[in-house]
Motif scaffolding. Structure first.
Motif, PDB file in Angstrom:
ATOM      1  N   LEU A  64       0.843  -1.192   0.000  1.00  0.00           N
ATOM      2  CA  LEU A  64       0.000   0.000   0.000  1.00  0.00           C
ATOM      3  C   LEU A  64       0.874   1.236   0.000  1.00  0.00           C
ATOM      4  N   ARG A  65       0.535   2.151  -0.894  1.00  0.00           N
ATOM      5  CA  ARG A  65       1.234   3.431  -0.945  1.00  0.00           C
ATOM      6  C   ARG A  65       0.197   4.559  -0.836  1.00  0.00           C
ATOM      7  N   VAL A  66       0.572   5.638  -0.065  1.00  0.00           N
ATOM      8  CA  VAL A  66      -0.292   6.801   0.118  1.00  0.00           C
ATOM      9  C   VAL A  66       0.470   8.042  -0.321  1.00  0.00           C
ATOM     10  N   LEU A  67      -0.125   8.798  -1.220  1.00  0.00           N
ATOM     11  CA  LEU A  67       0.484  10.018  -1.745  1.00  0.00           C
ATOM     12  C   LEU A  67      -0.344  11.225  -1.322  1.00  0.00           C
ATOM     13  N   SER A  68       0.361  12.325  -1.008  1.00  0.00           N
ATOM     14  CA  SER A  68      -0.292  13.555  -0.567  1.00  0.00           C
ATOM     15  C   SER A  68      -0.323  14.563  -1.699  1.00  0.00           C
ATOM     16  N   SER A  69      -1.431  15.292  -1.781  1.00  0.00           N
ATOM     17  CA  SER A  69      -1.516  16.355  -2.786  1.00  0.00           C
ATOM     18  C   SER A  69      -0.786  17.613  -2.323  1.00  0.00           C
ATOM     19  N   ARG A  70      -0.547  17.777  -0.964  1.00  0.00           N
ATOM     20  CA  ARG A  70       0.181  18.942  -0.400  1.00  0.00           C
ATOM     21  C   ARG A  70       1.237  18.425   0.567  1.00  0.00           C
ATOM     22  N   PRO A  71       2.352  17.902   0.062  1.00  0.00           N
ATOM     23  CA  PRO A  71       3.359  17.330   0.978  1.00  0.00           C
ATOM     24  C   PRO A  71       3.973  18.359   1.925  1.00  0.00           C
ATOM     25  N   GLU A  72       3.887  19.659   1.594  1.00  0.00           N
ATOM     26  CA  GLU A  72       4.420  20.652   2.529  1.00  0.00           C
ATOM     27  C   GLU A  72       3.531  20.808   3.756  1.00  0.00           C
ATOM     28  N   ARG A  73       2.291  20.328   3.677  1.00  0.00           N
ATOM     29  CA  ARG A  73       1.390  20.359   4.828  1.00  0.00           C
ATOM     30  C   ARG A  73       1.338  19.017   5.547  1.00  0.00           C
ATOM     31  N   LEU A  74       1.224  17.925   4.709  1.00  0.00           N
ATOM     32  CA  LEU A  74       1.089  16.592   5.292  1.00  0.00           C
ATOM     33  C   LEU A  74       1.766  15.607   4.349  1.00  0.00           C
ATOM     34  N   ASN A  75       2.591  14.752   4.905  1.00  0.00           N
ATOM     35  CA  ASN A  75       3.315  13.801   4.069  1.00  0.00           C
ATOM     36  C   ASN A  75       3.391  12.450   4.779  1.00  0.00           C
ATOM     37  N   ALA A  76       3.398  11.350   3.962  1.00  0.00           N
ATOM     38  CA  ALA A  76       3.483  10.005   4.537  1.00  0.00           C
ATOM     39  C   ALA A  76       4.927   9.680   4.848  1.00  0.00           C
ATOM     40  N   ARG A  77       5.143   9.191   6.050  1.00  0.00           N
ATOM     41  CA  ARG A  77       6.498   8.801   6.455  1.00  0.00           C
ATOM     42  C   ARG A  77       6.851   7.410   5.945  1.00  0.00           C
ATOM     43  N   ASP A  78       5.817   6.550   5.705  1.00  0.00           N
ATOM     44  CA  ASP A  78       6.046   5.194   5.182  1.00  0.00           C
ATOM     45  C   ASP A  78       5.813   5.211   3.675  1.00  0.00           C
ATOM     46  N   ARG A  79       6.871   4.942   2.938  1.00  0.00           N
ATOM     47  CA  ARG A  79       6.753   4.974   1.473  1.00  0.00           C
ATOM     48  C   ARG A  79       5.824   3.871   0.966  1.00  0.00           C
ATOM     49  N   ALA A  80       5.945   2.654   1.479  1.00  0.00           N
ATOM     50  CA  ALA A  80       5.102   1.524   1.058  1.00  0.00           C
ATOM     51  C   ALA A  80       4.964   0.573   2.224  1.00  0.00           C
ATOM     52  N   MET A  81       3.760   0.087   2.450  1.00  0.00           N
ATOM     53  CA  MET A  81       3.488  -0.860   3.537  1.00  0.00           C
ATOM     54  C   MET A  81       3.004  -2.175   2.938  1.00  0.00           C
ATOM     55  N   PRO A  82       3.692  -3.292   3.234  1.00  0.00           N
ATOM     56  CA  PRO A  82       3.224  -4.592   2.744  1.00  0.00           C
ATOM     57  C   PRO A  82       1.863  -4.937   3.335  1.00  0.00           C
ATOM     58  N   VAL A  83       1.051  -5.630   2.532  1.00  0.00           N
ATOM     59  CA  VAL A  83      -0.297  -6.000   2.954  1.00  0.00           C
ATOM     60  C   VAL A  83      -0.414  -7.515   2.941  1.00  0.00           C
ATOM     61  N   ARG A  84      -0.847  -8.063   4.036  1.00  0.00           N
ATOM     62  CA  ARG A  84      -1.135  -9.498   4.130  1.00  0.00           C
ATOM     63  C   ARG A  84      -2.501  -9.643   4.790  1.00  0.00           C
ATOM     64  N   ALA A  85      -3.336 -10.443   4.158  1.00  0.00           N
ATOM     65  CA  ALA A  85      -4.686 -10.626   4.699  1.00  0.00           C
ATOM     66  C   ALA A  85      -5.104 -12.068   4.483  1.00  0.00           C
ATOM     67  N   ALA A  86      -5.711 -12.644   5.489  1.00  0.00           N
ATOM     68  CA  ALA A  86      -6.236 -14.000   5.366  1.00  0.00           C
ATOM     69  C   ALA A  86      -7.407 -14.010   4.391  1.00  0.00           C
ATOM     70  N   ARG A  87      -7.758 -15.193   3.916  1.00  0.00           N
ATOM     71  CA  ARG A  87      -8.817 -15.296   2.920  1.00  0.00           C
ATOM     72  C   ARG A  87     -10.155 -14.845   3.504  1.00  0.00           C
ATOM     73  N   ALA A  88     -10.884 -14.128   2.688  1.00  0.00           N
ATOM     74  CA  ALA A  88     -12.233 -13.674   3.002  1.00  0.00           C
ATOM     75  C   ALA A  88     -12.289 -12.806   4.258  1.00  0.00           C
ATOM     76  N   VAL A  89     -11.244 -12.010   4.523  1.00  0.00           N
ATOM     77  CA  VAL A  89     -11.251 -11.087   5.660  1.00  0.00           C
ATOM     78  C   VAL A  89     -10.735  -9.727   5.187  1.00  0.00           C
ATOM     79  N   SER A  90     -10.902  -8.721   6.057  1.00  0.00           N
ATOM     80  CA  SER A  90     -10.386  -7.383   5.787  1.00  0.00           C
ATOM     81  C   SER A  90      -9.214  -7.114   6.714  1.00  0.00           C
ATOM     82  N   ARG A  91      -8.243  -6.368   6.208  1.00  0.00           N
ATOM     83  CA  ARG A  91      -7.057  -6.046   6.985  1.00  0.00           C
ATOM     84  C   ARG A  91      -6.857  -4.537   6.971  1.00  0.00           C
TER      85      ARG A  91
END
Length: 838
Positions: free
Chosen positions: A733-760
């Protein structure tokens, strides 16, 4: 003609070669010429045709006529007639002798015609004509030499069907026994009649084209020969719609079958009494094969293919449980086909122990094994929800069928076609090159499945284009799939130094440029097998009998083409061979083998010592067959689905099983079997596409509209919904900001793991610099190649209680004042100290 004698009502019928007196014929000729000179013809009321004397009907002599006429002897007629002698005709006529005609005519001798004519001898015609011999024509004329044409149709008031004819092959002496039934199909009552038998006047038929000519002939003609005398059956009067059975027994010597070969056999119904006595009420024709015990023809080495194929049934869809993965079938029709009495079960039982080469589709074996292990059936074909599928009921039938097939093929030649029997012609013409690697991989898997399941070592590398048509494009595509042998109709492939002319039997292997070997099969026999759909019960007896007799005639005539040459014959039935056709095919092979003109041979023997050859100079793929091809748009959809399948495999924890299921379904999407079911083909392909669409859409970001960020540092929750039936891996998962001078993501990319038929829920750390709303975009990416997955999700982050710039400035200034106040006393002391020393 070898015989012919009838005398009725004082009219003598003279047939050439039947023992007539030449002197009487000469006198009759002179008399007829005088009559032709002095008589004034009367306008005919219309043509009529009968066997026996009747005003204005057939006569057998030299004829002069100015109206439509058919003449068979010494005759002077003023009404319609047929002419089989020397004829001078000014009106429409059919001439079977030496003829000069100014009107429409049919000539069976040497003919000069100025009107429309059909010529069966040497002919010169100035009008429309059909030629049955050497012909010179100035108008369009179909030739009955290499390319036979259709003969005129003739309807009779009585239909005649044969139910049995024994023996199937006349050997030596004995009786020919014929049974059948007649039906009055007219709207009136018909008087008494008799049923008789005729043997073709020309004797044994020498060419394969001659067999077709007999089958096309509709009205009774001189070529059918006279009735066998004294061997008729009485038939009482027939009310409208009445049906009666009949039985005829004819001693074989009475048939006067002079030599080995196929003879035209006609069974007719002729009016027995009254003014119209001798009128033909109905007839049917078939072929009678004779092979005396003293005959010594070189037998044809005969390879018979035995296809065990069906339409694909298994979907790409699967249902995962804790213990297994259950495949989903679009319907449960294979249960009946595999069960007792089913088509596939009966084909296996019938082929066991027979001299045939088994041709299998590995996909059918895969489907049978899947059914035996447990499967589900979709409520609606193409359904994308496996939870809606119900339990299948054919597991036991599939297991029994596999066991029966394993026993039947033990020790026999087995061909494993490419997986799902792909439509080579459609792929070659519709741009199926991107699918070649998928089909090659599926075929390798398919062979291993066949070998393990049946305990055999199957031959691979054999392609079977639809209709056996082969051209350069199809040959190249077959080679691209790794197929070095292609089953091909002899119509499109020529070998150097052919033993017989085109259109005759010349089967066998031909080596083409590029390393492809074309195994030519008999096109005429294949056409008969493909066109026949006889019913399995009593209602199908007439059709099965006609097919049996025609195939016996075809094979025997093929053997007689070159009676002392060692040649091949390859017999190929339809892919989905009907049981009735299979039964007839085995009977023909057994009868021909028993008589001695057929000798069973294997597939490997047919491929031995191929001759050099080439594809013929025209496109061997007929335009009429293009209509049944898989459309290019559908092939493009399959290519697109393949790309989506590869993307889906990158995000699954157990991608192997899902990828294998989808690859097999993609191969089934281009199966040759879909040519017979275009709507089913479209439905199946849409089902695969819907499954992939639903699977890809099952991994998504849960939408949100607003989050509040309080403080300079915070975490933003983003929910990933995994609707797949297995664990989700391989995405980030990646999150990009439209105004990085106001708010910016510190994590460039976060791996996603989810069990079958569930939400994570994934928490992304952010840093806030100023208060106010900021637009953020969350997007999933595949970790394998960094490509985006699914649709992005955009939401707003509202930053509150973040330190402003003014506060920071004040605090900074205060700090500077404090530091300045701390350093000032120190500087003053240093100054005082330095002044005191001074």
């Amino acid at each position: 003609m070898r015989r012919g004698r009838t005398a009725d009502a004082g009219v003598e019928v003279v047939v050439v070669g039947c023992g007539g007196t030449y002197g009487r014929a000469v006198v009759a000729t002179v008399t007829t010429i005088l009559v032709a000179i002095t008589s004034v013809p009367v306008t005919p009321t219309g043509p009529a045709e009968a066997v026996g004397p009747a005003p204005g009907r057939e006569t057998y002599g030299v004829t002069a006529a100015r109206g439509p006429s058919r003449s068979y002897g010494v005759t002077a007629v003023q009404g319609p007639s047929r002419s089989y002698g020397v004829t001078a005709v000014q009106g429409p006529s059919r001439s079977y002798g030496a003829t000069t005609a100014q009107g429409p005519s049919r000539s069976y001798g040497v003919t000069a015609a100025q009107g429309s004519s059909r010529s069966y001898g040497a002919t010169t015609a100035q009008g429309p004509s059909r030629s049955y011999g050497a012909t010179t024509a100035q108008s369009p004329s179909p030739s009955y030499g290499v390319t036979p044409a259709q003969s005129p149709s003739r309807s009779y008031p009585v239909s005649v069907e044969l139910a049995s004819l024994t023996p199937a092959v006349i050997r030596q002496g004995g009786d020919l026994r014929i049974t059948g039934r007649v039906t009055n199909t007219s709207g009136r009552r018909l008087g008494p009649a008799h049923i008789g038998v005729r043997i073709g006047a020309s004797g044994a038929i020498d060419t394969r084209g001659g067999l077709s000519a007999v089958a096309r002939r509709a009205p009774l003609t001189r070529a059918d020969g006279p009735e066998v005398p004294g061997r008729t059956a009485r038939l009482a009067a027939l009310p409208t719609g009445a049906e009666r059975g009949f039985r005829l027994t004819v001693p074989v010597p009475d048939l006067e079958l002079d030599d080995a070969g196929s003879y035209a056999l006609t069974v007719d119904v002729v009016r027995a009494g009254g003014a119209a006595a001798g009128t033909v009420l109905g007839l049917t024709r078939t072929h009678l094969s004779a092979y005396p015990d003293t005959t010594r023809l070189e037998p044809l080495r005969t390879t018979v293919l035995w296809p065990i194929l069906d339409t694909p049934r298994m979907e790409a869809l699967t249902l995962r449980t804790q213990d297994s993965v259950l495949p989903v079938f679009r319907d449960d029709e294979l249960t009946a086909a595999f069960g007792p009495g089913g088509r596939l079960r009966r084909l296996v039982e019938m082929g066991k122990g027979q001299p045939v080469t088994w041709v299998l589709d590995p996909d059918l074996i895969v489907q049978a094994r899947a059914m035996a292990a447990g499967y589900r059936v979709a409520r609606t074909p193409g359904d994308s929800d496996p939870q809606e599928a119900i339990e299948g009921e054919g597991g036991e039938a599939a297991a029994d069928w596999l066991a029966a097939l394993r026993r039947a093929v033990r020790g026999r030649e087995v061909i494993a076609l490419p997986y799902a029997d792909p439509d080579l012609a459609s792929l070659a013409r519709g741009g199926g090159t991107p699918l070649a690697s998928l089909l090659r991989r599926a075929s390798r898997t398919g062979r291993s499945v066949v070998d393990r399941a049946l305990g055999v070592h199957a031959r691979t590398g054999v392609g079977w284009p639809a209709g056996g048509e082969l051209d350069d494009g199809i040959a190249r595509y077959a080679k691209e799939l790794g197929l070095d042998t292609v089953l091909a109709s002899g119509a499109g492939v020529a070998s150097e130094g052919e033993l017989v002319s085109e259109g005759a039997t010349d089967d066998g292997a031909v080596s083409l440029e590029g390393g492809t070997t074309a195994l030519r099969y008999d096109a005429a026999i294949a056409a008969q097998l493909f066109a026949s759909h006889p019913a399995a019960g009593a209602s199908g007896e007439p059709a099965r009998l006609l097919l049996r007799q025609r195939l016996l005639a075809e094979t025997l005539t093929a053997a007689r083409e070159l009676p002392y040459a060692r040649r091949e014959l390859v017999m190929v039935p339809p892919r989905r061979m009907p049981l009735a056709v299979a039964r007839v095919l085995l009977t023909v092979v057994a009868e021909g083998r028993k008589a001695g003109w057929l000798e069973p041979a294997g597939f490997a023997a047919a491929l031995r010592k191929p001759t050099a050859g080439r594809l013929r100079g025209f496109d061997g793929y007929p335009l009429a067959r293009h209509a049944s091809e898989l459309p290019p748009a559908r092939l493009a959809a399959v290519v697109r689905d393949r790309r989506r399948m590869r993307a889906l495999a990158k995000v699954l924890s157990d991608a192997r099983a899902t990828a294998a299921s989808v690859r097999a379904a993609l191969a089934r999407s281009v199966a040759t079997a879909w040519r017979a079911d275009s709507s089913g083909a479209a439905s199946y392909q849409r089902g695969v596409s819907r499954y992939l669409t639903a699977s890809i859409a099952s991994v998504r970001l849960v939408p949100k509209s607003m989050v509040v960020v309080a403080g300079g540092s915070a975490t933003i929750p983003v929910t990933v919904d995994n609707g797949l039936q297995q664990d989700l891996t391989g995405v980030e998962l990646r999150v990009l900001s439209s105004r990085p001078e106001r708010l910016n993501a510190r994590d460039r990319a976060m791996p996603v793991r989810a069990a079958r038929a569930v939400s994570r829920t994934v928490r992304i750390r952010v840093k806030a610099y100023a208060n106010g709303p900021v637009r953020l975009t969350a997007q999933l990416y595949t970790t394998a190649d960094g490509l985006p997955w699914g649709a992005p999700m955009t939401f707003t982050a509202d930053v509150r209680a973040a330190p402003s710039g003014a506060v920071i400035f004040v605090l900074g200034g205060t700090a500077l004042i404090v530091l300045a106040a701390a350093f000032r006393p120190r500087r003053m002391r240093r100054r005082w100290r330095s002044e005191g020393q001074g």
